[in-house]
Design a protein around this motif. Structure first.
Motif, short mmCIF file in Angstrom:
data_model
loop_
_atom_site.label_atom_id
_atom_site.label_comp_id
_atom_site.label_asym_id
_atom_site.label_seq_id
_atom_site.Cartn_x
_atom_site.Cartn_y
_atom_site.Cartn_z
N ALA A 28 0.82 -1.21 0.00
CA ALA A 28 0.00 0.00 0.00
C ALA A 28 0.86 1.26 0.00
CB ALA A 28 -0.94 0.01 1.20
N VAL A 29 1.94 1.27 0.79
CA VAL A 29 2.81 2.45 0.81
C VAL A 29 3.50 2.63 -0.53
CG1 VAL A 29 4.84 3.50 1.89
CG2 VAL A 29 3.15 2.33 3.30
N LEU A 30 3.98 1.52 -1.12
CA LEU A 30 4.60 1.60 -2.43
C LEU A 30 3.60 2.08 -3.47
CD1 LEU A 30 6.95 1.14 -4.38
CD2 LEU A 30 6.27 -1.28 -4.51
N ALA A 31 2.36 1.56 -3.42
CA ALA A 31 1.31 1.99 -4.36
C ALA A 31 0.98 3.46 -4.17
CB ALA A 31 0.06 1.14 -4.16
N SER A 32 0.98 3.90 -2.91
CA SER A 32 0.68 5.29 -2.61
C SER A 32 1.72 6.22 -3.22
CB SER A 32 0.63 5.49 -1.09
OG SER A 32 0.29 6.81 -0.75
N ALA A 33 3.00 5.89 -3.04
CA ALA A 33 4.07 6.71 -3.60
C ALA A 33 4.07 6.67 -5.12
CB ALA A 33 5.41 6.25 -3.05
N ALA A 34 3.88 5.47 -5.70
CA ALA A 34 3.89 5.34 -7.15
C ALA A 34 2.72 6.07 -7.79
CB ALA A 34 3.86 3.86 -7.54
N ALA A 35 1.54 5.96 -7.19
CA ALA A 35 0.36 6.63 -7.73
C ALA A 35 0.52 8.15 -7.67
CB ALA A 35 -0.89 6.21 -6.95
N SER A 36 1.01 8.63 -6.54
CA SER A 36 1.21 10.07 -6.40
C SER A 36 2.28 10.58 -7.34
CB SER A 36 1.58 10.40 -4.95
OG SER A 36 1.70 11.80 -4.78
N LEU A 37 3.34 9.80 -7.54
CA LEU A 37 4.39 10.19 -8.49
C LEU A 37 3.81 10.41 -9.87
CD1 LEU A 37 7.37 10.50 -9.37
CD2 LEU A 37 7.45 8.01 -9.61
N GLN A 38 2.92 9.50 -10.29
CA GLN A 38 2.36 9.59 -11.64
C GLN A 38 1.39 10.76 -11.78
OE1 GLN A 38 -1.03 8.07 -13.10
NE2 GLN A 38 -0.24 9.46 -14.64
N THR A 39 0.50 10.97 -10.82
CA THR A 39 -0.49 12.04 -10.94
C THR A 39 0.10 13.42 -10.66
OG1 THR A 39 -1.17 11.57 -8.65
CG2 THR A 39 -2.52 10.65 -10.41
N THR A 40 1.18 13.49 -9.92
CA THR A 40 1.77 14.80 -9.63
C THR A 40 2.36 15.44 -10.87
OG1 THR A 40 2.21 14.04 -7.37
CG2 THR A 40 3.33 16.03 -8.05
N PHE A 41 2.58 14.65 -11.94
CA PHE A 41 2.99 15.24 -13.21
C PHE A 41 1.86 16.09 -13.82
CE2 PHE A 41 6.52 12.25 -13.31
CZ PHE A 41 7.49 12.98 -13.97
N ILE A 42 0.62 15.79 -13.47
CA ILE A 42 -0.52 16.46 -14.10
C ILE A 42 -0.52 17.96 -13.83
CG2 ILE A 42 -3.04 16.62 -14.09
CD1 ILE A 42 -3.10 13.58 -13.67
N PRO A 43 -0.47 18.42 -12.57
CA PRO A 43 -0.53 19.87 -12.35
C PRO A 43 0.64 20.64 -12.90
CG PRO A 43 -0.10 18.72 -10.29
CD PRO A 43 -0.47 17.67 -11.29
N VAL A 44 1.86 20.10 -12.78
CA VAL A 44 3.01 20.86 -13.26
C VAL A 44 3.00 20.97 -14.78
CG1 VAL A 44 4.56 18.85 -13.31
CG2 VAL A 44 5.52 21.14 -13.07
N ALA A 45 2.65 19.88 -15.48
CA ALA A 45 2.65 19.92 -16.94
C ALA A 45 1.59 20.87 -17.47
CB ALA A 45 2.43 18.52 -17.51
N ARG A 46 0.41 20.88 -16.86
CA ARG A 46 -0.66 21.73 -17.36
C ARG A 46 -0.49 23.18 -16.94
NH1 ARG A 46 -1.31 16.86 -17.69
NH2 ARG A 46 -2.79 15.84 -19.10
N THR A 47 0.13 23.42 -15.82
CA THR A 47 0.45 24.80 -15.45
C THR A 47 1.48 25.38 -16.40
OG1 THR A 47 -0.04 24.39 -13.12
CG2 THR A 47 1.35 26.28 -13.62
N VAL A 48 2.52 24.60 -16.71
CA VAL A 48 3.54 25.05 -17.66
C VAL A 48 2.93 25.25 -19.04
CG1 VAL A 48 5.65 24.36 -18.87
CG2 VAL A 48 5.47 24.07 -16.39
#
Length: 607
Positions: A417-437
């Protein structure tokens, strides 16, 4: 991580130091760990920026028309609030290219950035918001330090940290209803306060996200090797994470994988996120149910009965400890606004993202409260054994509670669960930075190449790859330079979070200032709530900035007589000011207020 007072050592642990203590009781701790707690399509890519409104004191500006939006996307002019509503955009120059206006725009030049409209619904948007926060990782790394600060009042402090975030979420919802633009904080703040404040607000979001991305990759790497070591029963496999070259190489591989998934679009993103978020919530539900069930038997030496006083924030022993716990709690909710940055790709883009943000917040606060209550009932808040206040396990409580609560067979689920939590957040955190840029580039606040959208996937291709490269370079360089520097960047992260959240909240109150007398609802949700949320986060920003001046804050390193956390936090903001000055010379039209104005309409994707 935001800290109001100089933190205790266990609250300052970061990725690899936290991960290195993820051990079954009695396992030897590994030494030497580091780490951290937490274009438009081709036809639009290099085209003209959003239609500039004519300044009151400047001559009319020429404005080429914008391209037709993709099929299924209805372009509707979302003009400014009543004080400017009805003021049409300036007429196009006779010399402008003969490109048809978008359907339904009424000739107002609504700009389409080329993203895949209608690819996300309410549930998918809410899942993105929850995933970005990484609830399981936040709980295992923050529950213990919070208990160490405020004891049994941890659930109350979680509620207190939820309050300013909820107030800011109302601001995001109201701004998105009026201006559903993927630039979110950047776009809204430009419209409210002008291009310079808006540019710095966007910079704060980008920098905060890059820091989080780099350290989420580190988290995923560390827990990946720990999980492999647990499954194989090999200490040597788990200790591969201590090898700097192996750790950095694996971390870069995680970043590349997350970048590739984000590059392929929202459909790929949704599929991965449903699975990973579902796993996290299922494991938390199982943990809560078993912990409460075992605590109610009364057979456990450290268990205690639930009391409603745990939800009373006024029972915290001092204001200093309350603010310390509050700062930790605020960090646990960061990231929910990712679902707003996909508004141009969401069905009902003016309303669905706001609803999704509030839904994500409810899921998060519910998960945090139930887990905190269950853990306290089962283990208590003592400083020995499985007690949540035990300094040896406080920064990774699930490690100590995995076997006792879930049993040896199911305990490994917490690793997953902790590994899934970090991996999922890593993937979705690209969304705000890419769209803001992407938005900053589309409005000429950044180089135009960053506004290119992949013609088939219809994602911000160049911005996504740029974010991935920046993330990998940042983590690799920080890891090689110094463990202390890497740790202190996370402490500086809190400054960036409070910086752009508070500015966005104030932007809402100012943008809608002429609407506040229309109804009690407008007064509350467009004025009072955002302003109060902004004030609360501004106070945390100020207190954190003050505490950062102490060299003992964070890792204890200093630079020119001030704490290195202060130097990093303030230095990153000053770097933003320097880059803004460079862009001012390259794109003076944006900074003269001729590109993105209060009257610039937005693209709305219909339900």
């Amino acid at each position: 991580m935001v800290q109001a007072d100089p933190p205790r050592p266990q609250a300052g642990d970061t990725v690899r130091s936290v991960a290195s203590r993820w051990r079954r009781p009695g396992r030897r701790a590994r030494a030497g760990a580091s780490g951290v707690a937490d274009g438009p399509a081709a036809k639009v890519a290099t085209g003209p920026a959003a239609p500039p409104a004519t300044p009151l004191t400047a001559p009319p500006a020429t404005r080429p028309a914008d391209p037709v939006p993709p099929a299924g996307v209805a372009a509707t002019a979302r003009l400014a609030p009543p004080d400017t509503a009805g003021t049409p955009a300036p007429p196009s120059s006779p010399d402008a290219p003969d490109v048809p206006e978008p359907s339904g725009s009424g000739g107002r030049g609504v700009r389409d950035k080329g993203l895949s409209g209608g690819s996300v619904g309410l549930l998918g948007s809410a899942v993105i918001g929850v995933s970005t926060v990484a609830p399981v990782y936040c709980l295992t790394s923050t529950l213990g330090p919070t208990v160490g600060e405020v004891g049994l009042q941890t659930p109350a402090v979680f509620l207190a940290g939820f309050l300013p975030m909820l107030l800011v979420a109302f601001a995001y919802r109201e701004l998105n209803r009026s201006v559903p633009d993927c630039g979110t904080s950047f776009t809204w703040t430009v419209k409210a306060f002008g291009p310079r404040v808006g540019w710095m607000c966007g910079w704060g979001l980008v920098v905060a996200t890059i820091i989080v991305l780099s350290n989420l990759a580190g988290i995923a790497t560390s827990f990946c090797y720990l999980l492999l070591g647990e499954l194989t029963g090999s200490t040597a496999v788990a200790e591969l994470d201590d090898n700097t070259a192996v750790h950095i190489t694996t971390c870069l591989a995680f970043i590349a994988l997350a970048t590739a998934i984000s590059y392929r679009g929202m459909t790929a993103t949704k599929g991965v996120q449903y699975a990973l978020v579902g796993l996290q919530l299922a494991v938390l539900v199982l943990f809560v149910a078993l912990a409460i069930g075992k605590a109610r038997t009364g057979d456990l030496p450290g268990s205690i009965d639930f009391s409603w006083s745990w939800l009373n924030p006024f029972a915290v022993r001092s204001f200093a400890t309350f603010t310390a716990g509050l700062s930790l709690s605020i960090f646990m909710f960061w990231g929910w606004d990712a679902c707003l940055t996909v508004n141009e790709e969401t069905s009902g883009s003016d309303r669905t993202p706001g609803r999704a943000a509030l839904l994500a917040m409810v899921v998060l606060v519910g998960s945090y409260l139930l887990t905190a209550v269950a853990a306290q009932m089962y283990a208590g808040v003592g400083d020995r054994g499985t007690g949540l206040g035990n300094p040896d396990t406080a920064d990774n409580v699930f490690a100590a509670l995995a076997d006792p609560v879930l049993g040896s067979a199911l305990g490994v689920l917490l690793f997953v669960a902790v590994l899934a939590s970090a991996a999922a957040s890593l993937q979705t955190t690209f969304i705000p930075v890419a769209r803001t840029v992407l938005a900053m580039s589309a409005y000429q606040a950044l180089p135009p190449a960053l506004a290119r959208v992949h013609p088939r996937h219809r994602t911000p291709a160049v911005a996504t790859v740029a974010a991935g490269v920046a993330t990998g370079l940042f983590y690799a360089v920080m890891s090689l330079v110094s463990e202390n520097v890497l740790i202190d960047t996370i402490y500086a992260l809190g400054l960036m979070i409070c910086f752009y959240y508070s500015i966005t909240a104030f932007a809402c109150a100012w943008y809608f200032r002429h609407d506040l007398r229309r109804s009690a609802r407008d007064l509350l949700f467009k004025g009072v709530a955002p302003a109060l949320g902004g004030l609360l986060l501004a106070a945390v920003f100020g207190k954190t900035l003050y505490d950062m001046g102490d060299p003992s804050y964070g890792s204890g390193s200093s630079l020119f007589g001030v704490g290195s956390v202060f130097a990093i936090g303030v230095g990153l903001l000053l770097l933003g000011a320097v880059l803004m000055a460079v862009m001012h010379r390259r794109s003076p039209a944006f900074f003269r207020g001729e590109v993105l104005t209060r009257a610039t309409p937005a693209l709305t994707v219909q339900d």
